[in-house]
Design a protein around this motif. Structure first.
Motif, short mmCIF file in Angstrom:
data_model
loop_
_atom_site.label_atom_id
_atom_site.label_comp_id
_atom_site.label_asym_id
_atom_site.label_seq_id
_atom_site.Cartn_x
_atom_site.Cartn_y
_atom_site.Cartn_z
N LEU A 1 2.06 27.81 -7.80
CA LEU A 1 3.00 27.95 -6.68
C LEU A 1 2.28 28.36 -5.40
O LEU A 1 1.39 29.23 -5.45
N PRO A 2 2.66 27.78 -4.27
CA PRO A 2 2.05 28.20 -3.00
C PRO A 2 2.43 29.64 -2.68
O PRO A 2 3.53 30.08 -3.01
N SER A 3 1.53 30.34 -2.03
CA SER A 3 1.84 31.74 -1.67
C SER A 3 2.51 31.81 -0.31
O SER A 3 2.59 30.89 0.42
N LEU B 1 8.20 25.94 2.94
CA LEU B 1 8.37 24.82 2.00
C LEU B 1 9.65 24.03 2.26
O LEU B 1 9.83 22.96 1.70
N TRP B 2 10.53 24.56 3.08
CA TRP B 2 11.83 23.93 3.36
C TRP B 2 11.66 22.63 4.12
O TRP B 2 10.81 22.51 5.00
N ARG C 1 12.50 33.18 -1.98
CA ARG C 1 11.63 32.34 -2.80
C ARG C 1 11.53 32.96 -4.19
O ARG C 1 11.00 34.04 -4.36
N THR C 2 12.09 32.26 -5.18
CA THR C 2 12.24 32.79 -6.52
C THR C 2 12.10 31.66 -7.54
O THR C 2 12.46 30.52 -7.25
N VAL C 3 11.63 31.98 -8.74
CA VAL C 3 11.65 31.05 -9.86
C VAL C 3 12.42 31.70 -11.00
O VAL C 3 12.14 32.84 -11.37
N TRP C 4 13.42 30.99 -11.50
CA TRP C 4 14.18 31.45 -12.66
C TRP C 4 13.72 30.61 -13.84
O TRP C 4 13.86 29.38 -13.84
#
Length: 193
Positions: A191-193, A70-71, A7-10
């Protein structure tokens, strides 16, 4: 896509004016006479072209691994959670939970259509989301305009003058955010944790 997805945000910074072609678009759609200093690149997701201008777009990718809470195996619902994060970050808007809405221009230009999970405000598309899925996970590419001139992108494509005008008219309803400098931090906070 990385070999191992977490789980990452770029967060991306647009440094040069760019025309981003969708995964199935051929370079021949670009008008060599008008492209000028625009960089032409290809993404491996989505269908239609996207315009990226320095200081005029918030652009980020959100990655989640297969099996993450979240998938979703359902591709049409897979980005609903992400649309919800955008709505929370912006403080307004609606997540499109219906099927893909195609227009005569949506296969050519991304923001001329509306996909599941994308965000609208008063019927205007505000957040564009495309996704690329592999066995290890999904990568959602998001774009939100702080400023949008509907005539620029059609002017870079190999179209007649009449087609450029029609395509620009299809992009007039695209919304913009006035809180662009703050929206990234609010997105990360939502963002959800």
């Amino acid at each position: 896509m990385p070999a191992v997805v977490s789980r990452t945000v770029w967060i991306h910074d647009v440094s040069v004016p760019s025309l981003v072609l969708g995964s199935s678009q051929r370079p021949e759609i670009v008008d060599d006479a008008t492209i000028g200093s625009f960089e032409v690149v290809r993404r491996r997701s989505g269908g239609g072209a996207v315009l990226l201008m320095p200081g005029e777009v918030v652009w980020l990718d959100a990655l989640i691994p297969n099996g993450d809470p979240l998938w979703s195996d359902d591709v049409s619902r897979a980005s609903h959670w992400l649309g919800g994060v955008w709505v929370a970050a912006l403080g307004y808007g609606e997540v499109h939970r219906g099927p893909m809405v195609r227009t005569p221009w949506s296969s050519l230009v991304c923001f001329a259509g509306l996909g599941p999970g994308e965000v609208t405000v008063d019927g205007r598309k505000l957040v564009g989301i495309s996704q690329r899925r592999v066995r290890a996970g999904a990568r959602f590419q998001c774009a939100v305009y702080a400023r949008h001139d509907p005539s620029v992108l059609p002017g870079l494509l190999r179209l007649t003058s009449a087609e450029r005008a029609e395509c620009a008219a299809a992009l007039v309803p695209v919304g913009t955010v006035s809180c662009a400098p703050d929206v990234l931090s609010r997105f990360l906070d939502a963002l959800p944790s």
